[in-house]
Design a protein around this motif. Structure first.
Motif, short mmCIF file in Angstrom:
data_model
loop_
_atom_site.label_atom_id
_atom_site.label_comp_id
_atom_site.label_asym_id
_atom_site.label_seq_id
_atom_site.Cartn_x
_atom_site.Cartn_y
_atom_site.Cartn_z
N GLU B 55 0.86 -1.18 0.00
CA GLU B 55 0.00 0.00 0.00
C GLU B 55 0.90 1.24 0.00
OE1 GLU B 55 -3.00 -0.16 3.27
OE2 GLU B 55 -2.24 -2.20 3.54
N PRO B 56 0.67 2.20 -0.85
CA PRO B 56 -0.36 2.18 -1.89
C PRO B 56 0.01 1.21 -3.01
CG PRO B 56 1.00 4.12 -2.09
CD PRO B 56 1.43 3.44 -0.83
N SER B 57 -0.99 0.81 -3.75
CA SER B 57 -0.77 -0.09 -4.87
C SER B 57 -1.28 0.59 -6.14
CB SER B 57 -1.50 -1.41 -4.61
OG SER B 57 -1.30 -2.29 -5.68
N PRO B 58 -0.51 0.61 -7.21
CA PRO B 58 0.85 0.05 -7.31
C PRO B 58 1.83 0.85 -6.47
CG PRO B 58 0.30 1.31 -9.27
CD PRO B 58 -0.94 1.25 -8.45
N ALA B 59 2.92 0.22 -6.13
CA ALA B 59 3.92 0.87 -5.29
C ALA B 59 4.40 2.15 -5.94
CB ALA B 59 5.11 -0.07 -5.07
N ALA B 60 4.51 3.20 -5.12
CA ALA B 60 4.92 4.50 -5.64
C ALA B 60 5.91 5.14 -4.67
CB ALA B 60 3.71 5.42 -5.84
N SER B 116 12.97 5.23 -1.46
CA SER B 116 13.80 6.42 -1.65
C SER B 116 13.92 6.86 -3.10
CB SER B 116 15.21 6.13 -1.11
OG SER B 116 15.73 4.95 -1.68
N MET B 117 13.47 6.01 -4.00
CA MET B 117 13.59 6.33 -5.42
C MET B 117 12.62 5.46 -6.19
SD MET B 117 17.07 6.28 -7.73
CE MET B 117 17.93 7.39 -6.64
N ALA B 118 12.09 6.01 -7.27
CA ALA B 118 11.29 5.17 -8.17
C ALA B 118 12.22 4.27 -8.96
CB ALA B 118 10.49 6.07 -9.12
N GLY B 119 11.70 3.17 -9.42
CA GLY B 119 12.51 2.27 -10.23
C GLY B 119 12.29 0.83 -9.82
N ASP B 120 13.22 0.00 -10.23
CA ASP B 120 13.12 -1.43 -9.95
C ASP B 120 13.84 -1.78 -8.66
OD1 ASP B 120 13.34 -2.35 -13.45
OD2 ASP B 120 11.62 -1.86 -12.20
N PRO B 145 7.02 6.43 -10.13
CA PRO B 145 7.23 7.79 -9.63
C PRO B 145 6.02 8.28 -8.84
CG PRO B 145 7.78 7.63 -11.94
CD PRO B 145 7.10 6.34 -11.57
N ALA B 146 6.23 9.26 -8.01
CA ALA B 146 5.13 9.81 -7.21
C ALA B 146 4.04 10.32 -8.15
CB ALA B 146 5.64 10.93 -6.32
#
Lengths: 477, 147
Positions: B55-60, B116-120, B145-146
């Motif tokens: 949560e939240p889904s999808p992960a952000a 701490s960062m968007a991505g894989d 990303p947020a």
């Protein structure tokens, strides 16, 4: 007594080779081999851990050392001293074996004796980096290192003049390019001594020490391009007449003697655009662009899409920038004083050296600043995997950043803007050296200034975006 | 000035030393390879199933709550003495996010953390089960990303 055609007497300069202890250590016959040996151990660790260790990039020394530490520290070394990483390069060690077992002596093909091959290598490396997610793969990183050793060995076994270093190695091309702004350069202490020298041992070698591997002749050195800073010249010189001197900042970039060659010009501009595309690959808009290419052109392969992106961003755009700025600059010059496009390119592209370096420093510096300490738990875990608790009984995975994270963006902006303004200063000095009236000189440099400005705006925009790192994990664990 | 027209005037005096250095490094690598390296690959424990919800889904990007559930083949909860999570990005140079799980129900563990960062990312779960077995599972997750 100097003859009428002899070089002028030397003026005193800071010579690193005359500093007590440091100079002696640098001129010691085995100093380079010691440095290369240290880096060879690092390379062996990269190979071993990359091939046998955990295939999770943050937990493997192969990926951490190569993509975080090497890239960051090479940039710092170029800024503060010079081409130290070529001096300590372990990929040059196979040369000694290659020459023992091979039959070197052939000259590298004349039509390849330029920077186009290394530019192609850079393109290939950056494309593979994005397509295969090299930064996320310890195994592929290790294979890349192995390929470097193999390539160096093969070329050194066949050709003379260290062609791998001078014409092929992408890392070398990067280092040579930015070493043109480095504060240190090889020079003759007293040009009169070189004038009267018969043996030319700095070039041909002596009974104890090899001469310059890239065939640079000390009294004629005016550039750090192709100098790997091995210091063999200083060790070979029987008159102790080779110095490693400090030079005026931007001396090489504003000297006005940049060679009139399109490969050299494209190397400078191209590397600047490589910096942009390398950073662009880590921010969200890259995915929107890729989706657009897929939807509009049916490019379903990630590799092909990236090839298109790189062809545009790293070939077409820098070529258009270079040729466009040269053409416009020529058109803005009074007909009576109008030089060729090639001449104008050689005069003004050096401004892209500090500008491009600012971009690389902002990017590579970011990774070192954010993750420089991650090597500690990685090495702790590596040793523990082998039953060794030399660095502690458990890895401290909380270690990461070298600098406070809130500093990072400001430092990036400082690096980018610093490179931009230094680049403008190089443009101004280069223009004023032409002897044109200031107004005409200003018109001539305007296209180049515009190009630098657009590159800087693009860079700041990219660095202002949040990172979004995607990478395929192969067998994580 | 070039030495292209000159024969090699002197033999390479560093040939032997360089060769020895290279051979020593190869030998070192082989020795290390001969050492038995402890495997850090995921312990299969095929009878234990691990599922999770985010949560939240999808992960952000930003704060997140992850709920992990350990069950056996029959669907019964599997208790654990300890439950820890390490979240790594797929690229080198980022410190992992470390968090301990809190048991909110039998076999159900909640972890609060901040991306701490968007991505894989790769989530590595390490749990010490009540029966004394160690569970290690790696789970890939993409953080957007947020919004």
């Amino acid at each position: 007594m100097p003859t009428p055609d002899a070089p002028p007497a030397p003026s005193p300069r800071f010579d690193l080779l005359r500093i007590p202890w440091i100079g002696r250590a640098l001129r010691w016959r085995w100093s380079r081999l010691v440095l290369q040996g240290l880096f060879l151990i690092v390379a062996a660790l990269v190979l071993y851990d990359g091939l046998t260790g955990p295939q999770l990039a943050p937990a493997n020394s192969a990926t951490v050392l190569v993509w975080v530490h090497y890239r960051g520290f090479v940039a710092l070394a170029l800024l503060l001293a010079g081409n130290l990483f070529c001096a300590a390069c372990p990929f040059a060690l196979p040369r000694t074996l290659a020459r023992r077992f091979g039959r070197p002596g052939r000259r590298f093909p004349r039509h390849l004796r330029n920077k186009w091959v290394s530019l192609a290598g850079l393109f290939l490396i950056f494309w593979l980096y994005e397509w295969l997610d090299l930064w996320a793969s310890p195994m592929l990183t290790a294979w890349l290192v192995a390929a470097y050793f193999a390539g160096s060995f093969l070329l050194e076994a066949i050709f003379s003049e260290s062609p791998f270093c001078k014409y092929v190695c992408p890392l070398g091309a990067f280092n040579f390019n930015y070493a043109t702004a480095s504060p240190l350069i090889i020079a003759a202490r007293d040009p009169n001594v070189c004038h009267d020298c018969r043996g030319k041992e700095c070039l041909r070698g002596s009974h104890a020490v090899s001469g310059c591997g890239t065939e640079l002749f000390v009294p004629q050195i005016r550039s750090n391009m192709d100098c790997v800073l091995c210091l063999d010249c200083s060790r070979a010189c029987p008159y102790d007449n080779v110095a490693l001197v400090a030079r005026r900042p931007l001396a090489e970039l504003t000297a006005g003697n940049w060679p009139q060659r399109w490969d050299r010009a494209f190397l400078v501009v191209g590397l600047t655009f490589f910096a942009l595309s390398n950073a662009f690959g880590m921010v969200p808009p890259i995915r929107a662009v890729q989706a657009w290419l897929q939807d509009h052109f049916g490019l379903n392969s990630d590799g092909v899409r990236l090839l298109v992106l790189f062809a545009v961003g790293d070939v077409a755009l820098p070529a258009l920038t270079l040729l466009g700025a040269a053409w416009a600059s020529r058109r803005l010059t009074p007909r009576a004083a109008r030089p060729s496009m090639k001449s104008l390119a050689s005069r003004y592209v050096p401004a892209f050296v500090p500008a491009g370096f600012g971009l690389w420093l902002a990017h590579y510096g970011f990774h070192v600043a954010v993750g420089g300490l991650t090597i500690v738990p990685v090495l702790q875990a590596f040793l523990l995997d082998h039953g060794l608790a030399w660095l502690g009984a458990s890895p401290d995975w909380s270690l990461g950043a070298l600098l406070p994270l809130e500093w990072i963006f400001r430092l990036q902006v400082a690096a980018v803007l610093g490179g931009f303004f230094v680049g403008l200063a190089v443009l101004a000095r280069s223009a004023l050296r032409t002897g044109l009236p200031p107004a005409q000189a200003l018109r001539q440099l305007l296209p180049w200034a515009l190009a630098l400005t657009l590159v800087t705006i693009a860079a700041l925009s990219i660095f202002n975006l949040p990172m979004d790192m995607r990478g395929t994990v192969r067998g994580s664990g | 000035m070039s030495r292209s027209n000159h024969a090699e005037p002197f033999p390479r005096p560093t040939t032997r030393a360089g060769s020895l250095a290279l051979l020593a490094a190869v030998g070192l690598a082989l020795m290390l390879g001969a050492c038995q390296r402890r495997s850090r690959s995921a312990d299969p424990l095929a009878d234990v199933e691990l599922t999770f919800a985010v949560e939240p889904s999808p992960a952000a990007f930003g704060p997140a709550r992850l709920t992990f559930t350990l069950t056996d083949a029959s669907g019964a909860p599997v208790p654990a003495e300890s439950f820890g999570l390490r979240a790594d990005m797929t690229h080198a140079g980022m410190a992992p996010v470390l968090a301990a799980g809190t048991e909110v129900a039998p076999g159900e563990y909640r972890v609060e953390l901040e991306w701490s960062m968007a991505g894989d990312w790769v989530l590595t779960v390490e749990a010490l089960l009540a029966d004394g077995r160690s569970l290690t599972r790696a789970i890939p997750l993409t953080v957007e990303p947020a919004p």
